[in-house]
Enzyme design. Structure first.
Site: not given
Ligand code: BGC
Ligand code: NOJ
Length: 841
Positions: A516-518, A533
């Site tokens: 989950n990049d967020c 990021q």
């Protein structure tokens, strides 16, 4: 109930929509509620769009090796060579109005009427229209005032040329005199520069005018050894190569001055915006048909060989391509070759089940999308500009899972390329550019799930092919010559990196983010515009991920299997120990009572817990830890799945989390910046849903697995295209969740891990055909609806004809070539070419 689509020429009965529907050819609502904009033509492996006005551009991809084109249902889009950022051939204006504007624009001027074979850009009302998106090609069929047109666009298998074959026919009883314009607008190769650096770019544009050909040679005289060209296979009556001249002051592509006047200006671009626009004046007798072939090509020359003796550019390669594709026979042959290649590729997995919506995904569209994500990662779509992200490390690794059975050799090369951007300590660059394969330093590293995906795709590759030799391939770190070690050593560094970086609860550190990049637990961003990021304003060295823990258990076990196969006892022992430690840590510190926690933040607070006000439960750890079987003896996977069904299941699949965040949490990062129900903040993030499909089969819920699969799989929601809005033939990244205003709306279609994971879930879990290191396991989890299915699966060159009869009896019986089997396993046997399997359930 009688249901009608009112088309200007023929009304059509639509069996799917449950209302009376009247839509004109342009998608404008005439009455009722439009829900569909076309239909699947399974026999031709096409989706046929019957109105130009789809809710969003519905696109297709051309090309599958080096040259690619994006093409919408009104022929919008652009073309590039290998890299959408660094080698863009044609221009596309982003954030345009309308959204989809600019593309393969052909104009037919018939008296005072000017129209386009794909409706745009003039939007002249057509008498008929359709767009057939097929595998690597699109065909636009239209008619206006008794002239019909068919525009076929594709890129042949092995040449860098986009072919546009335009067939025009006079269906009237009179002679027709028309002007036909074929156009293309060049991009000055570097798409970012082209879109921003005007003080330079408006000075450097150059073309060379040849016979029926315009060469785009900007920067060719200095550092570029390549150029592109546009050609038509018939003597032209006029041309333009300067955009402003062709278009005329204050006009646009909808009404170019040259076209409205039926003339050409013979303009030669010098700076500004070079284009290629040909005019052909054509007379068509009643019933007569004419075919024009336009080529948009790209060639490279050796540095020493850039010019001919007379000082003009060396266009020998271009001329060879022009010669090759100047005839209809050769073009048709190239299209045929492309179709045959696809037949061959898709034949490796074909199913016939009682449900045609399922079959068309498995047999055609899901595999097609897997090929596209494999080729383009997350670089170029109508939502990925092609100017930002190159190939994602974790994305490309996961794409291999759904692609490896199609062309394993390509997957092998990709694994080596990906491993080459790993660092010596086992961490990795997060992205790389396809043209030079170098790691992207702007984004850097620190996504701590990345290394494990390398294990996932390598093991999938070896299971599919049996090719253990890949583990001995010598692969560099960070593309540095001299640093090469075996691929197996790269995998060892991967697992060690996770094992060596654990936090206060014995769980893996999350770094910048995991899948989950967020979920940015070390970011703490206060500055507008700062990238979540890459910013790391407070590296706690404490934030931990339960998701990575699940991954470590799942893929760590694969690593141990490989270590055993390679006789690496020590490595096997060490990682086995780490696995059981991390498994224990999850059971002790990663379980929230009824589901798996998501993470611990930088202050060691729980994320994804009943104690939280919002974001109490997340999908990712439920999927990953259940797939890894963590806490099985305490029935944790089963309980986690039950909780997820209770809190996260909605009409369109399983939401990423619940309740959605309504406020910005600096300690959680980007996830809390999205309005509730969108993207990572609680949409149905399709990539994660197949994990749940798989997990449902593991805990014995076959009906539920299929139910979830159907909720988010596009062919099953085609009937509500008005709500879903995105293409009904490919997966979206997200479907807005129930807390969103636009609940059910799909976004970011095409380039998503949902493609490969959905194929894995359907083929390996629902259908249960699982490659292993030494054979196939056949363990179907079929819903009742599938009483009888047949799958033809090619595995390591052997064709398995698998017939499954499902009475849902709870019994399992398999015969292999007529012989009763003791278990669910068929050992790989290369002495056979076909194997007949029968399974009774
Ligand atoms: C998106 C993510 C994406 C990330 C990296 C975020 O804004 O929500 O889905 O992976 O950017 O580009
Ligand atoms: C899209 C990215 O491409 C992928 O790598 C990531 O896992 C998901 N977004 C979730 O954030």
């Amino acid at each position: 109930m009688q249901i009608l689509f009112a088309f200007s020429n023929s009304p059509k009965y639509n069996e799917y929509v449950n209302e009376i529907v009247f839509v004109d050819t342009y998608g404008h609502l005439l009455g009722g509620k439009p829900m569909k904009y076309g239909y699947f033509d399974d026999k031709n492996r096409e989706y046929v769009i019957t109105v130009p006005g789809t809710p969003l551009p519905w696109i297709n991809y051309l090309g599958r090796n080096d040259m690619y084109g994006l093409i919408s249902n009104t022929a919008g889009g652009y073309t590039f060579y290998k890299d959408a950022k660094l080698r863009r051939l044609t221009r596309f204006r982003y954030n345009n109005v309308p959204r989809d504007f600019g593309g393969r624009y052909y104009y037919i001027k018939d008296g005072n009427t000017i129209w386009n074979p794909a409706y745009m850009p003039c939007k002249t009302k057509l008498d008929s229209y359709s767009c057939r998106h097929g595998l690597g090609y699109s065909i636009f069929e239209a008619s206006k005032n008794d002239i019909s047109s068919s525009l076929l666009c594709f890129i042949p298998l092995n040449d860098n040329v986009e072919i546009h074959k335009l067939v025009l026919k006079n269906n009237s009883k009179e002679l027709k005199s028309i002007n036909v314009y074929g156009t293309t607008e060049w991009c000055l190769y570097n798409a970012v520069d082209d879109f921003s650096n005007f003080q330079r770019n408006y000075n450097i544009g150059e073309v060379e005018i040849g016979k029926n050909t315009i060469y785009h040679i900007t920067e060719y005289r200095e550092r570029r050894n390549h150029f592109s060209f546009f050609n038509v296979n018939r003597d032209i009556d006029g041309f333009d190569s300067d955009l402003d001249t062709f278009i005329g002051q204050m006009n646009s592509w909808t009404n170019p001055e040259a076209v409205t006047k039926g003339i050409s200006f013979s303009s030669k671009a010098s700076g500004w915006s070079p284009i290629a626009a040909f005019r052909n004046d054509i007379k068509l007798q009643p019933g007569e048909e004419i075919t024009l072939i336009y080529l948009l090509g790209y060639t490279e020359n050796d540095k020493e060989d850039k010019y001919l003796a007379d000082g003009s550019i060396n266009n020998k390669k271009a001329l060879a391509l022009i010669e090759k594709y100047s005839t209809v026979e050769n073009v048709n042959q190239a299209l045929d070759d492309l179709a045959q290649q696809w037949t061959k590729d898709l034949s490796k997995f074909q199913i016939s089940s009682p449900n045609k919506k399922f079959d068309r995904m498995i047999n055609i569209w899901n595999q097609y999308q897997c090929m596209t994500t494999y080729n383009l990662s997350r670089s170029a779509s109508y939502f990925e500009s092609g100017m930002g992200r190159g190939m994602g490390f974790r994305d490309s690794c996961q794409d291999i899972l759904g692609f490896v059975h199609i062309i394993p050799e390509k997957a092998r090369q990709r694994i080596i390329d990906i491993a080459s951007i790993q660092f010596e300590d086992g961490s990795t660059y997060h992205q790389y550019q396809p043209l030079n394969k170098k790691g992207n330093a702007d984004v850097g590293s620190g996504f701590n799930d990345d290394p494990l995906w390398l294990v996932a795709c390598t093991s999938a590759y070896i299971k599919e092919t049996g090719d253990l030799s890949i583990l001995n391939d010598q692969v560099p770190f960070n593309n540095t010559l001299g640093s090469e070690v075996s691929l197996f050593e790269h995998l060892t560094r991967s697992v060690n990196f996770i094992s060596d970086n654990r936090g206060p609860h014995g769980l893996p550190l999350i770094g910048r983010a995991d899948w989950n990049d967020c979920l940015n637990l070390n970011c703490f961003s206060l500055s507008p515009g700062e990238s979540f990021q890459t910013a790391s304003n407070y590296d706690s060295h404490k934030a931990e991920s339960v998701f990575i823990a699940g991954m470590f258990v799942l893929y760590g076990k694969e690593y141990c299997e490989l270590a055993k196969l390679m006789n690496k006892e020590k490595e096997n022992r060490e990682i086995s120990t780490a696995i059981s430690e991390i498994e224990k840590a999850v059971i002790k510190n990663g379980w929230d009572g009824k589901w798996y926690l998501r993470a611990y933040d930088a202050f060691e607070n729980k994320v994804g817990s009943k104690e939280n006000e919002e974001g109490k439960i997340f999908i990712e750890p439920q999927g990953m830890c259940a797939m890894a079987g963590i806490g099985e003896s305490f029935e944790m996977p089963k309980q986690a799945i039950e909780s997820l069904e209770k809190y996260l299941l909605c009409d369109y699949g399983v939401q990423l989390l619940s309740p959605c965040y309504s406020k910005y949490h600096i300690e959680l990062g980007e996830i809390t910046t999205y309005p509730p129900g969108y993207k990572e903040n609680g949409s149905v993030f399709c990539h994660t849903n197949p994990w749940i499909v798989i997990a449902e089969t593991l805990v014995g819920n076959k009906e539920k697995a299929y139910e979830i699969y159907k909720k988010y799989t596009p062919s099953f929601i085609e009937d509500i295209s008005e709500i879903h809005r995105s293409e009904p033939y490919v997966y979206c990244q997200t479907i807005a969740g129930k807390e969103a205003q636009n609940y059910g709306e799909g976004k970011n279609s095409w380039l998503t891990g949902a493609a490969s994971w959905s194929f894995v879930a359907a083929s390996q879990s629902i259908l249960g055909i699982q490659p292993t290191y030494n054979g196939l396991i056949l363990d179907p989890h079929l819903p009742k609806e599938f009483d009888k299915i047949r799958v033809v699966r090619t595995f390591r060159g052997v064709v398995y004809n698998i017939n499954i009869f499902n009475k849902n009896s709870g019994i399992y019986e398999m015969t292999v070539d007529g012989i009763k089997s003791k278990d669910k396993f068929i050992k790989y046997d290369n002495t056979k070419t076909t194997i007949d399997v029968e399974i009774r359930l």
